[in-house]
Design a protein around this motif. Structure first.
Motif, short mmCIF file in Angstrom:
data_model
loop_
_atom_site.label_atom_id
_atom_site.label_comp_id
_atom_site.label_asym_id
_atom_site.label_seq_id
_atom_site.Cartn_x
_atom_site.Cartn_y
_atom_site.Cartn_z
N PHE A 1 0.81 -1.22 0.00
CA PHE A 1 0.00 0.00 0.00
C PHE A 1 0.84 1.27 0.00
CE2 PHE A 1 0.63 -0.87 4.53
CZ PHE A 1 1.05 0.35 5.00
N CYS A 2 2.15 1.14 0.18
CA CYS A 2 2.98 2.34 0.25
C CYS A 2 4.25 2.14 -0.56
CB CYS A 2 3.33 2.68 1.70
SG CYS A 2 4.34 4.16 1.89
N ALA A 3 4.39 2.92 -1.60
CA ALA A 3 5.58 2.83 -2.45
C ALA A 3 6.37 4.13 -2.41
CB ALA A 3 5.18 2.51 -3.88
N CYS A 4 6.15 4.94 -1.35
CA CYS A 4 6.75 6.28 -1.33
C CYS A 4 8.19 6.26 -0.84
CB CYS A 4 5.92 7.20 -0.43
SG CYS A 4 5.85 6.67 1.30
N CYS A 5 8.61 5.18 -0.20
CA CYS A 5 9.97 5.16 0.34
C CYS A 5 11.00 5.23 -0.79
CB CYS A 5 10.20 3.89 1.16
SG CYS A 5 11.87 3.78 1.82
N LYS A 6 11.88 6.20 -0.68
CA LYS A 6 12.93 6.37 -1.69
C LYS A 6 14.07 5.41 -1.37
CE LYS A 6 11.50 11.19 -1.98
NZ LYS A 6 11.85 12.59 -1.72
N LYS A 7 13.91 4.15 -1.80
CA LYS A 7 14.82 3.10 -1.38
C LYS A 7 16.24 3.32 -1.83
CE LYS A 7 11.14 -0.35 -1.36
NZ LYS A 7 10.63 -1.59 -1.98
N SER A 8 16.42 3.88 -3.02
CA SER A 8 17.78 4.10 -3.49
C SER A 8 18.51 5.09 -2.61
CB SER A 8 17.75 4.60 -4.94
OG SER A 8 17.02 5.81 -5.05
N ALA A 9 17.80 6.15 -2.19
CA ALA A 9 18.41 7.13 -1.29
C ALA A 9 18.65 6.52 0.09
CB ALA A 9 17.50 8.36 -1.17
N LEU A 10 17.69 5.72 0.56
CA LEU A 10 17.84 5.05 1.85
C LEU A 10 19.03 4.11 1.84
CD1 LEU A 10 16.75 4.33 4.68
CD2 LEU A 10 15.26 2.64 3.58
N CYS A 11 19.12 3.30 0.79
CA CYS A 11 20.22 2.34 0.67
C CYS A 11 21.56 3.06 0.61
CB CYS A 11 20.01 1.49 -0.57
SG CYS A 11 21.22 0.16 -0.75
N LYS A 12 21.63 4.16 -0.11
CA LYS A 12 22.87 4.92 -0.24
C LYS A 12 23.31 5.48 1.10
CE LYS A 12 24.99 8.78 -2.72
NZ LYS A 12 24.77 9.87 -3.71
#
Length: 253
Positions: A73-84
Motif C-alpha cells: 500500500f505504500c511505495a513512497c519510500c525512496k529506497k535508493s536514497a535510503l540504501c545509499k
C-alpha cells in the motif's frame, strides 16, 4: 554563534543523548548484533546514523544491519536514497516485501494496528532467523509520552513504550535508543545530516488521536513550565514512568 556550531549542534545533541540512553539502560553491549527497523522516515534514519556515529564513543564492538519492510500500500519510500545513506554509514541493508493489505480477511479494513502487527511479526521472524539479538526502533521521547497518555485516557491503563523489552517467546530484545530525544531534536539533526529531504511518510500515518494528545501535552507542559522549553519536563515524565512507586498507586477499582 559560529558557523561550525550551527552546523554540528543538533547532531552532537543526538549523539550525546543516544549514548546516554544506551549506557544508562545497557541497550547495547559487547558483541551485540543489532537489527535496525528502517521505514525510510526521519526517525529510523536518524537512529541508523546515530548508532553508527556513536561507535567510537561507546568503545565496544557491535554490528549493525538494517531491514526495511516494503508493503502493498505504500511505495513512497525512496529506497535508493535510503540504501545509499545506510551504505555511507557502513550498515548493510535488506528489503523485505510483506503484503499487509493482502493478508486482510474479507470485510476487514486497513488500519495502523494491523499494519504494525504484521510488520512487527516479520521483523521478529527475520531477526531470529538471521541471528540478531537486538532490534532497534526509532521511537522517541514524544512517542513514548504520547502513547502513555493515550493509553491512560482511552483505555485506563498505565502502559507506555518500554525503552528495553526482553521478549519471553523470542531470543531477541527490543530497544529504543532515541528515547531521550524530542522529535524536534531529531528533525534538526535530520536537516543537518541532509536526511530530511529524502524521507517519506505513511499514507495511513495521520493519526488524529495522537495529534490531539500531542497538542494537549504541549499545552500542559507550557502551562506547567511557563515556557515552550519542554525537554526537561518530558524527561521527568519519562523518569516517572521508569521509576514510579507502584505501592502508592490507588487500588480503588
Amino acid at each position: 554563534m559560529s558557523r561550525f556550531f550551527k552546523k554540528t549542534n543538533a547532531s552532537e545533541i543526538v549523539k550525546k543523548l543516544t549514548v546516554k540512553s544506551v549506557m544508562e539502560r545497557s541497550l547495547i553491549k559487547e558483541g551485540d548484533k543489532v537489527l535496525i527497523a528502517v521505514s525510510g522516515g526521519k526517525d529510523s534514519s536518524v537512529l541508523s546514523w546515530a548508532l553508527s556515529a556513536i561507535k567510537p564513543a561507546l568503545k565496544f564492538e557491535y554490528t549493525l544491519s538494517a531491514l526495511h519492510i516494503s508493503t502493498d500500500f505504500c511505495a513512497c519510500c525512496k529506497k535508493s536514497a535510503l540504501c545509499k545513506r545506510l551504505e555511507e554509514w557502513s550498515i548493510p541493508f535488506t528489503d523485505l516485501f510483506v503484503p499487509v493489505i493482502g493478508r486482510l480477511k474479507e470485510g476487514e479494513k486497513m488500519n495502523c494496528y494491523w499494519c504494525s502487527t504484521q510488520r512487527r511479526t516479520e521483523l521478529l521472524k527475520y531477526a531470529v532467523e538471521n541471528g540478531f539479538n537486538k532490534i532497534a526502533l526509532g521511537h522517541h521521547l514524544d512517542d513514548i509520552i504520547e502513547t502513555f497518555f493515550m493509553n491512560l485516557c482511552s483505555k485506563g491503563t498505565l502502559l507506555a513504550m518500554p525503552i528495553l523489552l526482553e521478549y519471553r517467546k523470542y531470543p531477541v530484545t527490543l530497544i529504543r535508543p532515541l528515547a531521550l530525544l524530542e522529535e524536534k531534536q531529531i528533525i534538526a539533526c535530520a536537516a543537518e545530516q541532509n536526511i530530511l529531504k529524502n524521507t517519506c511518510t505513511c499514507p495511513y500515518g495521520q493519526n488524529s488521536k495522537r495529534r490531539d494528545m500531542r497538542n494537549r501535552i504541549a499545552g500542559f507542559i507550557k502551562d506547567t513550565s511557563g515556557s515552550t522549553d519542554s525537554g526537561d519536563i518530558k524527561r521527568r515524565i519519562l523518569k516517572a514512568l521508569s521509576e514510579g512507586e507502584i505501592d502508592y498507586l490507588s487500588d480503588v477499582p
